[in-house]
Write a protein that holds these residues in place. Structure first.
Motif, mmCIF file in Angstrom:
data_model
loop_
_atom_site.group_PDB
_atom_site.id
_atom_site.type_symbol
_atom_site.label_atom_id
_atom_site.label_comp_id
_atom_site.label_asym_id
_atom_site.label_seq_id
_atom_site.Cartn_x
_atom_site.Cartn_y
_atom_site.Cartn_z
ATOM 1 N N ALA B 76 0.837 -1.199 0.000
ATOM 2 C CA ALA B 76 0.000 0.000 0.000
ATOM 3 C C ALA B 76 0.875 1.253 0.000
ATOM 4 N N ALA B 77 1.995 1.172 0.738
ATOM 5 C CA ALA B 77 2.875 2.330 0.832
ATOM 6 C C ALA B 77 3.548 2.618 -0.503
ATOM 7 N N ALA B 82 -0.231 7.417 -2.460
ATOM 8 C CA ALA B 82 -0.544 7.064 -1.071
ATOM 9 C C ALA B 82 0.095 8.091 -0.134
ATOM 10 N N ASP B 86 -1.566 8.016 6.578
ATOM 11 C CA ASP B 86 -2.959 7.564 6.507
ATOM 12 C C ASP B 86 -3.065 6.044 6.467
ATOM 13 N N LEU B 87 -1.972 5.386 6.154
ATOM 14 C CA LEU B 87 -2.015 3.931 5.990
ATOM 15 C C LEU B 87 -1.791 3.183 7.304
#
Lengths: 384, 384
Positions: B76-77, B82, B86-87
Motif C-alpha cells: 500500500a505504501a 498514497a 494515513d495507511l
C-alpha cells in the motif's frame, strides 16, 4: 603453532575437536590436535570400552572427555527415586505420535526405544536421561579418570565441586563451556582451568552472543585463564580469527559431523552437506534447553505448530527426542520421505561450509594450512 | 595498513564508519578512516547542508553516504499517491497510545510529530517514510552526488539500477550490505563494487548468520570483489579477526554511538554504556524489518505483549516508531521513568564493549593499535 595450550597439552595445534565418535577423536589426536569424546552418548560401561579403544589408537597422545552437567534440570527429574520416562506427560507423547502419523514414521511410540538403532546410545531410557544429572555425569567422570585422559570438559552449568576435586586429584585440567561473560567468571570461580567461549552460531547448547563479540570479552574477564573459541570455526581463516580475538586455541564440533569417520546418520549427513548457514535454528525441541541444530519438520512442529505442547525441560525433552529420533532415523534410512523431513541433529552455522565428506585428518591439515595463509595475509596488510 | 581498499580510497586504515552524525563522519575521515553518513535521517535539503558541512571539515579527505533501499516495502505504501501516515491502522496507533499511557509518556499520539525533537529528522511524516522508497532514496542520491563523495552504500535490497547508473556516471563506487551469501552474489550481479558482509550480531537491519560464519563464505562467493566485514567489530582484535576471515576492511556502526561526537539521545547513551552484549534483540518493532537494537519495554511490548497488534511492514512501522520515539525521547529527558524503559536505539552486540564515552578519533586510534597488537600475537604463535 605455539600457545600456552600447545605447551600444556603437548599438541602441535591448539585445535580441540569435540565428537561423540571415537574415530574422530583418535584421528584428530593423531593428526596433532586434541580429540574430546562427548560422553553423554554412552553408558558408563560403553564409555569404558570407547576410551579403551581410543587408548589403543593414540599411543599416548592426548585426548579428553566431555560431560554434560546442566546447571538446572527439571525438578521432578531431579527428585530421588523418580523414573524419568514416567515423568513425560501424555500430551507430549501424544504429540510425538501425531508427528509420527503425520510424517508416516509408523507405529506407536513407547518407552524403551532408546539406543535400539542409535549411534552408540545403548542403555535404557532412564539411564540416558540420568547421564545429564550430576549423579550420572559423576559416574561417567569416574570411568573417564581411569583412562589417561588429558582434559575433562563440562558443557552447560559450572563444573560440580566433586568433578573439579576428582579431576584435580588426578591431575587432569577442567575446561568449561560458556556463552556469556558472566558465566565465564563463575566457571573460573568454580575451578575451571580453561574456558571455552562459545558463540551463538555454535551447534548444540548455545547462548545468544556471537563468537566475534563474546571471545574478546571473555578473554578480558578471565585473564590469565586461557580461552578456547568455539562457534563458527570450520576453516583456517576462522582459526586465525579466533586467535586474533585473543583465544589461545579453538574448539570445533560441527565440522567433524561430515567427515568419513563420523557416525552421523546418513539422512542427516546428506542434509548437512546440502544445508546453507541459514538452515539451522536455536530450538529447545531436542533437549529442553536452547540448542542449535538443523531446522527440520521436528523443530518447526515443536516450535511453531498451533497444537504443539511446547518442549519439556531438560532431561525429559532430551529423552523424548532421542527416543523419537532413533525411530525417525530408521524410517529415514528405509526411505520414508516424512522421516527425512523430521530428521535433524545439532550443528552450527558453519554447516554452510561443510559441503564435502573428508577424512578428519584432512580437515585438521586444511585448517592449519588455512590458518598459516591467513596469518601471511595479515602480515602483508600490516607490513606494506 | 595496506589493502586494495586503502589504495582505492586513499585512506590510512580500511575502517569504514557508518553514522547518522556528521561530526562522527568527519572525525573518522580526519583520523585516517572513511566516514559514511547515513542519509535516511535527513530530508534532501538537510542532507545537502550536512554534506556541505562535512566538505568544509575534511579538506578533500574521502567520505561516503549510505541510503536505505529496501527490496520489498509495504504494498500500500508503494502505491502512487498514497499518503503514508494515513495507511497506519487504528489498532497500531491505539497500541502506541496504550504504551504511552502505561509508561506515563503522556498525551495522544497524532501524526506530524516526527522530527520535532529528533536528532536531525526534520520534514513531515510522509517525507520520512518516503526516504526508504526507491523514489526517496534516489532523491537523496542526487543530492549526495553533487558533493565529492567517495562511496554510496545501499543497505537492504540490491542497489536499484538507477542508483548504480548515476554512481557510475559520477565515478563513485557502490557498496551493498548483505546478510547472506545468496544476496551477496545478487548484489554483485546488480552492480555493487564492494560487498559489506554483515553478521547477525550487527546493529540495525541484520540477518541470522554470524560475522564469523558469513564473511569467509561471502569472500569466496564474490571474489575478486572486495568485502568489508560488519557486525561485532568495535576493537582492534575484532578488526584483525575480520581481516583474518578474508575481509579487506571493516564497517562499524555501533561503536560510534557512545562517542563524544554522537548525537545519541542521552537516555539511550546511558543505557548503551550500561548494557551487556545480551541486552540487544533482533526485532521488527522499530522499522518493520528485523533490526538489532537495545532490548527495551518498546521491543518487549511489541514482540511479546498479548495485546500487541504486531509490527507493521516497512516503512509504516518505521514511521510509527520514529514518531513515538521522538516523544519517548523528550519524556525520557524530562525524567519520566517509563519513557526511559521504552527508550531504545539500533545497536549491535558490541554494546557490551562500549563502556566509556570517548572521542571518535580515539576509538579509531585504539582500534588500529589493537589491530597491530593482535597481528603481533599471531606472528608469535606462528613463528615460534
Amino acid at each position: 603453532m605455539r600457545t600456552r595450550l600447545t605447551e600444556r597439552f603437548g599438541v602441535e595445534f591448539p585445535l580441540f575437536a569435540f565428537s561423540h565418535c571415537r574415530d574422530v577423536v583418535a584421528a584428530v589426536t593423531n593428526a596433532g590436535g586434541f580429540g574430546v569424546l562427548g560422553a553423554v552418548a554412552y553408558s558408563a560401561e560403553r564409555l569404558d570400552e570407547e576410551l579403551t579403544w581410543i587408548d589403543a589408537q593414540v599411543g599416548g597422545r592426548p585426548y579428553g572427555v566431555d560431560v554434560l552437567v546442566p546447571g538446572k534440570i527439571d525438578a521432578a527429574a531431579a527428585a530421588p527415586g523418580a523414573r524419568l520416562p514416567d515423568l513425560i506427560p501424555e500430551a507430549h507423547r501424544d504429540f510425538v505420535d501425531h508427528l509420527f502419523r503425520k510424517y508416516g514414521v509408523g507405529a506407536h511410540s513407547g518407552p524403551g526405544e532408546i539406543g535400539a538403532a542409535g549411534a552408540g546410545s545403548p542403555g535404557d531410557a532412564d539411564d540416558v536421561g540420568r547421564r545429564v544429572t550430576h549423579e550420572g555425569a559423576t559416574r561417567l567422570i569416574d570411568v573417564a579418570l581411569k583412562h589417561p585422559i588429558g582434559l575433562i570438559a563440562s558443557a552447560l552449568g559450572p563444573p560440580p565441586p566433586e568433578m573439579v576435586e576428582r579431576a584435580r586429584a588426578a591431575g587432569v585440567p577442567v575446561a568449561a563451556l560458556v556463552g556469556t561473560v558472566e558465566h565465564a567468571a563463575r566457571q573460573v570461580a568454580a575451578g575451571a582451568d580453561i574456558i571455552v567461549a562459545q558463540g551463538a552460531e555454535a551447534g548444540g547448547h548455545t547462548g545468544e552472543v556471537s563468537t566475534m563479540v563474546l571471545v574478546p570479552q571473555v578473554v578480558d574477564a578471565v585473564a590469565p585463564v586461557p580461552v578456547l573459541a568455539a562457534g563458527g570455526i570450520a576453516d583456517g581463516r576462522q582459526v586465525a580469527a579466533a586467535l586474533a580475538l585473543g583465544a589461545e586455541g579453538v574448539w570445533c564440533g560441527s565440522v567433524w559431523l561430515t567427515t568419513d569417520e563420523a557416525e552421523t546418520p546418513p539422512a542427516v549427513k546428506r542434509k548437512m552437506l546440502a544445508a546453507t548457514s541459514r538452515d539451522t535454528v536455536r530450538s529447545r525441541s531436542r533437549t529442553g534447553k536452547p540448542a542449535r541444530q538443523l531446522r527440520s519438520a521436528w523443530t518447526e512442529e515443536w516450535d511453531g505448530a498451533p497444537d504443539s505442547p511446547g518442549p519439556l525441560g531438560m532431561p525429559l525433552q532430551l529423552l523424548l527426542a532421542e527416543e523419537a529420533m532413533a525411530r525417525v532415523g530408521r524410517a529415514a534410512e528405509a526411505g520414508v520421505p516424512g522421516a527425512r523431513e523430521l530428521a535433524n541433529y545439532f550443528v552450527g552455522q558453519v554447516v554452510g561450509q561443510m559441503n564435502q565428506v573428508k577424512p578428519a585428518r584432512q580437515v585438521v591439515y586444511e585448517m592449519i594450512e588455512g590458518y598459516a595463509d591467513a596469518v601471511e595475509r595479515l602480515r602483508a596488510v600490516t607490513d606494506s
